[in-house]
Design a protein around this motif. Structure first.
Motif, PDB file in Angstrom:
ATOM      1  N   VAL A 370       0.846  -1.195   0.000  1.00 44.38           N
ATOM      2  CA  VAL A 370       0.000   0.000   0.000  1.00 44.38           C
ATOM      3  C   VAL A 370       0.882   1.247   0.000  1.00 44.38           C
ATOM      4  O   VAL A 370       1.868   1.342   0.737  1.00 44.38           O
ATOM      5  CB  VAL A 370      -0.928   0.000   1.231  1.00 44.38           C
ATOM      6  N   GLY A 371       0.532   2.219  -0.843  1.00 49.43           N
ATOM      7  CA  GLY A 371       1.278   3.472  -0.901  1.00 49.43           C
ATOM      8  C   GLY A 371       0.550   4.467  -1.779  1.00 49.43           C
ATOM      9  O   GLY A 371      -0.536   4.199  -2.302  1.00 49.43           O
ATOM     10  N   GLN A 372       1.155   5.639  -1.949  1.00 49.96           N
ATOM     11  CA  GLN A 372       0.468   6.729  -2.636  1.00 49.96           C
ATOM     12  C   GLN A 372       0.713   6.769  -4.139  1.00 49.96           C
ATOM     13  O   GLN A 372       0.018   7.490  -4.851  1.00 49.96           O
ATOM     14  CB  GLN A 372       0.902   8.072  -2.016  1.00 49.96           C
ATOM     15  N   SER A 373       1.692   6.009  -4.648  1.00 47.06           N
ATOM     16  CA  SER A 373       1.912   6.021  -6.090  1.00 47.06           C
ATOM     17  C   SER A 373       0.751   5.321  -6.797  1.00 47.06           C
ATOM     18  O   SER A 373       0.012   4.528  -6.187  1.00 47.06           O
ATOM     19  CB  SER A 373       3.224   5.314  -6.439  1.00 47.06           C
ATOM     20  N   ASP A 374       0.607   5.603  -8.091  1.00 46.06           N
ATOM     21  CA  ASP A 374      -0.528   5.049  -8.831  1.00 46.06           C
ATOM     22  C   ASP A 374      -0.561   3.524  -8.763  1.00 46.06           C
ATOM     23  O   ASP A 374      -1.627   2.924  -8.594  1.00 46.06           O
ATOM     24  CB  ASP A 374      -0.464   5.496 -10.295  1.00 46.06           C
ATOM     25  N   ILE A 375       0.603   2.863  -8.906  1.00 44.51           N
ATOM     26  CA  ILE A 375       0.603   1.402  -8.951  1.00 44.51           C
ATOM     27  C   ILE A 375       0.498   0.786  -7.563  1.00 44.51           C
ATOM     28  O   ILE A 375       0.358  -0.433  -7.444  1.00 44.51           O
ATOM     29  CB  ILE A 375       1.843   0.854  -9.689  1.00 44.51           C
ATOM     30  N   GLN A 376       0.564   1.609  -6.510  1.00 44.18           N
ATOM     31  CA  GLN A 376       0.365   1.099  -5.157  1.00 44.18           C
ATOM     32  C   GLN A 376      -1.053   1.309  -4.654  1.00 44.18           C
ATOM     33  O   GLN A 376      -1.452   0.711  -3.659  1.00 44.18           O
ATOM     34  CB  GLN A 376       1.361   1.752  -4.195  1.00 44.18           C
ATOM     35  N   GLN A 377      -1.830   2.130  -5.352  1.00 49.71           N
ATOM     36  CA  GLN A 377      -3.193   2.419  -4.914  1.00 49.71           C
ATOM     37  C   GLN A 377      -4.077   1.170  -4.925  1.00 49.71           C
ATOM     38  O   GLN A 377      -4.999   1.052  -4.124  1.00 49.71           O
ATOM     39  CB  GLN A 377      -3.810   3.485  -5.831  1.00 49.71           C
ATOM     40  N   ILE A 378      -3.781   0.229  -5.834  1.00 57.16           N
ATOM     41  CA  ILE A 378      -4.633  -0.951  -5.964  1.00 57.16           C
ATOM     42  C   ILE A 378      -4.603  -1.828  -4.725  1.00 57.16           C
ATOM     43  O   ILE A 378      -5.467  -2.698  -4.553  1.00 57.16           O
ATOM     44  CB  ILE A 378      -4.236  -1.798  -7.191  1.00 57.16           C
ATOM     45  N   HIS A 379      -3.628  -1.623  -3.833  1.00 56.51           N
ATOM     46  CA  HIS A 379      -3.504  -2.482  -2.665  1.00 56.51           C
ATOM     47  C   HIS A 379      -4.300  -1.977  -1.461  1.00 56.51           C
ATOM     48  O   HIS A 379      -4.393  -2.681  -0.459  1.00 56.51           O
ATOM     49  CB  HIS A 379      -2.029  -2.638  -2.304  1.00 56.51           C
ATOM     50  N   PHE A 380      -4.873  -0.766  -1.536  1.00 53.98           N
ATOM     51  CA  PHE A 380      -5.772  -0.294  -0.488  1.00 53.98           C
ATOM     52  C   PHE A 380      -7.025  -1.168  -0.463  1.00 53.98           C
ATOM     53  O   PHE A 380      -7.517  -1.604  -1.514  1.00 53.98           O
ATOM     54  CB  PHE A 380      -6.171   1.161  -0.722  1.00 53.98           C
ATOM     55  N   LEU A 381      -7.550  -1.387   0.720  1.00 50.82           N
ATOM     56  CA  LEU A 381      -8.675  -2.304   0.894  1.00 50.82           C
ATOM     57  C   LEU A 381      -9.854  -1.950  -0.007  1.00 50.82           C
ATOM     58  O   LEU A 381     -10.483  -2.830  -0.609  1.00 50.82           O
ATOM     59  CB  LEU A 381      -9.107  -2.305   2.364  1.00 50.82           C
ATOM     60  N   GLU A 382     -10.153  -0.640  -0.126  1.00 47.76           N
ATOM     61  CA  GLU A 382     -11.332  -0.258  -0.914  1.00 47.76           C
ATOM     62  C   GLU A 382     -11.133  -0.509  -2.402  1.00 47.76           C
ATOM     63  O   GLU A 382     -12.115  -0.505  -3.171  1.00 47.76           O
ATOM     64  CB  GLU A 382     -11.690   1.217  -0.677  1.00 47.76           C
ATOM     65  N   ASN A 383      -9.896  -0.732  -2.842  1.00 46.98           N
ATOM     66  CA  ASN A 383      -9.624  -0.981  -4.253  1.00 46.98           C
ATOM     67  C   ASN A 383      -9.455  -2.459  -4.583  1.00 46.98           C
ATOM     68  O   ASN A 383      -9.177  -2.803  -5.738  1.00 46.98           O
ATOM     69  CB  ASN A 383      -8.367  -0.213  -4.686  1.00 46.98           C
ATOM     70  N   HIS A 384      -9.605  -3.332  -3.596  1.00 48.72           N
ATOM     71  CA  HIS A 384      -9.502  -4.763  -3.865  1.00 48.72           C
ATOM     72  C   HIS A 384     -10.640  -5.200  -4.784  1.00 48.72           C
ATOM     73  O   HIS A 384     -11.785  -4.783  -4.627  1.00 48.72           O
ATOM     74  CB  HIS A 384      -9.570  -5.559  -2.562  1.00 48.72           C
ATOM     75  N   ARG A 385     -10.315  -6.076  -5.723  1.00 47.08           N
ATOM     76  CA  ARG A 385     -11.299  -6.597  -6.658  1.00 47.08           C
ATOM     77  C   ARG A 385     -11.888  -7.892  -6.105  1.00 47.08           C
ATOM     78  O   ARG A 385     -11.172  -8.722  -5.527  1.00 47.08           O
ATOM     79  CB  ARG A 385     -10.642  -6.896  -8.013  1.00 47.08           C
ATOM     80  N   ALA A 386     -13.171  -8.089  -6.293  1.00 46.16           N
ATOM     81  CA  ALA A 386     -13.806  -9.323  -5.815  1.00 46.16           C
ATOM     82  C   ALA A 386     -13.144 -10.547  -6.438  1.00 46.16           C
ATOM     83  O   ALA A 386     -13.062 -11.606  -5.815  1.00 46.16           O
ATOM     84  CB  ALA A 386     -15.301  -9.310  -6.126  1.00 46.16           C
ATOM     85  N   VAL A 387     -12.653 -10.396  -7.658  1.00 45.61           N
ATOM     86  CA  VAL A 387     -12.007 -11.512  -8.341  1.00 45.61           C
ATOM     87  C   VAL A 387     -10.552 -11.679  -7.910  1.00 45.61           C
ATOM     88  O   VAL A 387      -9.880 -12.622  -8.316  1.00 45.61           O
ATOM     89  CB  VAL A 387     -12.090 -11.326  -9.870  1.00 45.61           C
TER      90      VAL A 387
END
Length: 526
Positions: A370-387
């Motif tokens: 998790v971090g603030q760069s664009d490629i780290q944003q996907i690891h925030f809980l709200e950005n997790h994909r159901a798949v």
């Protein structure tokens, strides 16, 4: 209809299991591990590559992408199956001492091979080996020839430095070596025969206990391997067979200077002319071995980082186009029930995500990243994909307790805010809160590393990317610690793992298909 708990699993390589042979095996310790998982409702055991190694320690640098790691053969199970007893392992056991294990196993497999070759009681195994050799000839013949010649040539000389006739696979020269060193060749066949017998016995045992084994397919193979020696046209090599272009990554959040892995990149144009036949065979084999498997460094299928071998500085590399959808389309068309998970970490971009989403592939969210760069944003809980598949860490990150000691005050504040989404009353940033956060993911699957469940620090780190030596050797020192670690996970699952909605059932292995074959696009359950 009762609501179904989302799947959970543990990440632990076979080599890390306890046992008397210097590294974990496919025998009693693996079956006990499966039972511990099953008894607590933990449905997935994820491992690292189990491919055939030689003098390399990394499971990502195999001597055959098709063969199995004979270090995992269990000698106690062999004795129970009528094989003779072998010498006890007397080397270090607290870590995986690769040299000591190799030396012990060479002696043991020589002994077993001599017995199989001549003992009347071994007749059924001679028949079994002959049948195995015929059934697996498409990869086994090349691997046994490569391994035999390599041993005759000293065991460390890369194939492009062999005599020209052997380097270039002259049939008469290769057959001559195989004839006069039949004892060595037979030993390599025996190793693979025994690995596969024990592997599929363990798979059956795990299936009976409703535990999936999830494997790992490295995107690249070692240049000094049977795969490259036997398929030179599939790789970017020079005229004698040395890698001309090397694999790796540009600088990213795993390694600030980038990485050069030393293995050759593929000649994708040549592979395409054969409709990716070698890759299809490789993926089909993985589908046989595992319930599901991860493609390591998936981003190289979209575009790969190519580093000139003459100046192997990762910062001098360049992006080149990968096969993209063409390879995946061919794979799904030819392999029934293909079950793929992808590693889409590091220097990824929209092209990678578009390829992933076109096939509805489960990807990875790693909380430590998790971090603030664009490629780290996907690891925030709200950005997790159901798949997706959620991880706290993996084999390329420190253990969580070790990682916590490296965080700045700003990072600690960020992560404390994050874990309060799962544990609103949390007052401090700690391992318990991060485990809860990971399990609270909406991802269909959440995976925790065994080392975190055992509350280990630096001593539990499996691999430090960009370094050579001191990696891949972690083992469970005390088998009695495992039940407590599993109980800890079971309690966390009961409290924090969400139930799935009624319209998102957990899919059975074999149901995954490209979205081109589905009526509904977007996120879906894996």
């Amino acid at each position: 209809m009762p609501r179904q708990t989302a799947s959970t699993g543990i990440f632990c390589h076979i080599s890390s299991l306890p046992g008397p042979f210097g590294c974990g095996t496919l025998g009693a310790s693996a079956r006990r591990f499966v039972r511990l998982l099953a008894d607590r409702g933990i449905a997935i055991w994820q491992i690292l590559p189990a491919d055939a190694l030689d003098d390399q320690d990394s499971p990502y640098m195999a001597k055959s992408a098709m063969g199995g790691n004979s270090a995992f053969v269990d000698f106690d199970d062999l004795a129970a199956d009528g094989f003779p007893d072998v010498a006890d392992y007397t080397g270090p056991s607290d870590r995986y001492d690769f040299d000591a294990v190799r030396a012990h196993r060479l002696h043991c497999f020589d002994q077993l091979s001599n017995w199989v070759r001549s003992a009347p009681a071994a007749a059924s195994h001679r028949e079994g080996m002959a049948a195995f050799r015929a059934a697996e000839a498409d990869w086994l013949t090349d691997y046994v020839a490569f391994a035999t010649i390599r041993e005759v040539q000293g065991g460390t000389t890369p194939w492009w430095e062999w005599p020209d006739a052997l380097r270039d696979r002259d049939p008469a020269s290769v057959n001559h070596i195989m004839a006069i060193h039949r004892d060595i060749a037979d030993r390599y066949v025996l190793e693979q025969y025994l690995f596969h017998r024990q592997w599929f016995a363990l798979r059956t045992f795990a299936t009976q206990h409703r535990v999936e084994i999830v494997g790992d397919v490295p995107i690249y193979v070692d240049g000094d391997s049977a795969d490259v020696w036997a398929n030179r046209g599939h790789f970017a090599l020079d005229r004698v067979g040395r890698p001309a272009q090397l694999s790796g990554t540009p600088p990213d959040y795993f390694c600030a200077d980038g990485q050069c892995w030393g293995s050759p990149v593929y000649d994708w144009e040549t592979l395409a002319r054969d409709d990716y036949g070698w890759w299809i065979r490789r993926l089909a084999r993985a589908q046989r071995l595992y319930d599901r498997f991860r493609i390591d460094h998936f981003r190289a299928l979209a575009a790969y980082w190519s580093i000139p071998a003459a100046t192997p500085d990762p910062q001098l590399g360049a992006w080149r186009p990968g096969p993209g959808a063409a390879l995946l389309t061919a794979a799904y068309a030819q392999i029934p029930g293909l079950q793929i998970i992808i590693e889409d970490l590091g220097a990824v971009d929209k092209q990678v995500f578009d390829l992933r989403d076109a096939f509805g592939l489960p990807s990875m969210h790693v909380v430590q990243l998790v971090g603030q760069s664009d490629i780290q944003q996907i690891h925030f809980l709200e950005n997790h994909r159901a798949v997706g598949w959620a991880y706290l860490g993996n084999h390329d990150t420190p253990t969580t307790l070790a990682w916590l000691t490296t965080l700045s005050s700003n990072q600690r504040a960020l992560f404390l805010d994050e874990i309060r989404k799962a544990v609103p009353t949390a007052e401090t940033l700690d391992l318990d809160g991060l485990l809860a956060y990971t399990l609270s993911s909406r991802c269909a699957v959440a995976i925790l590393c065994l080392q975190d469940l055992m509350r280990l620090g630096d001593e539990g780190t499996m691999n430090t990317p960009g370094t050579v030596g001191g990696n891949w050797d972690w083992r469970v020192a005390d088998a009695d610690q495992l039940p407590d670690a599993m109980d800890y996970m079971a309690a966390l699952i009961a409290r924090y793992r969400p139930a799935l909605p009624f319209d998102a059932p957990v899919a059975e292995p074999g149901n995954q298909k490209p979205l081109a074959d589905q009526k509904q696009h977007g996120d879906r359950q894996a």
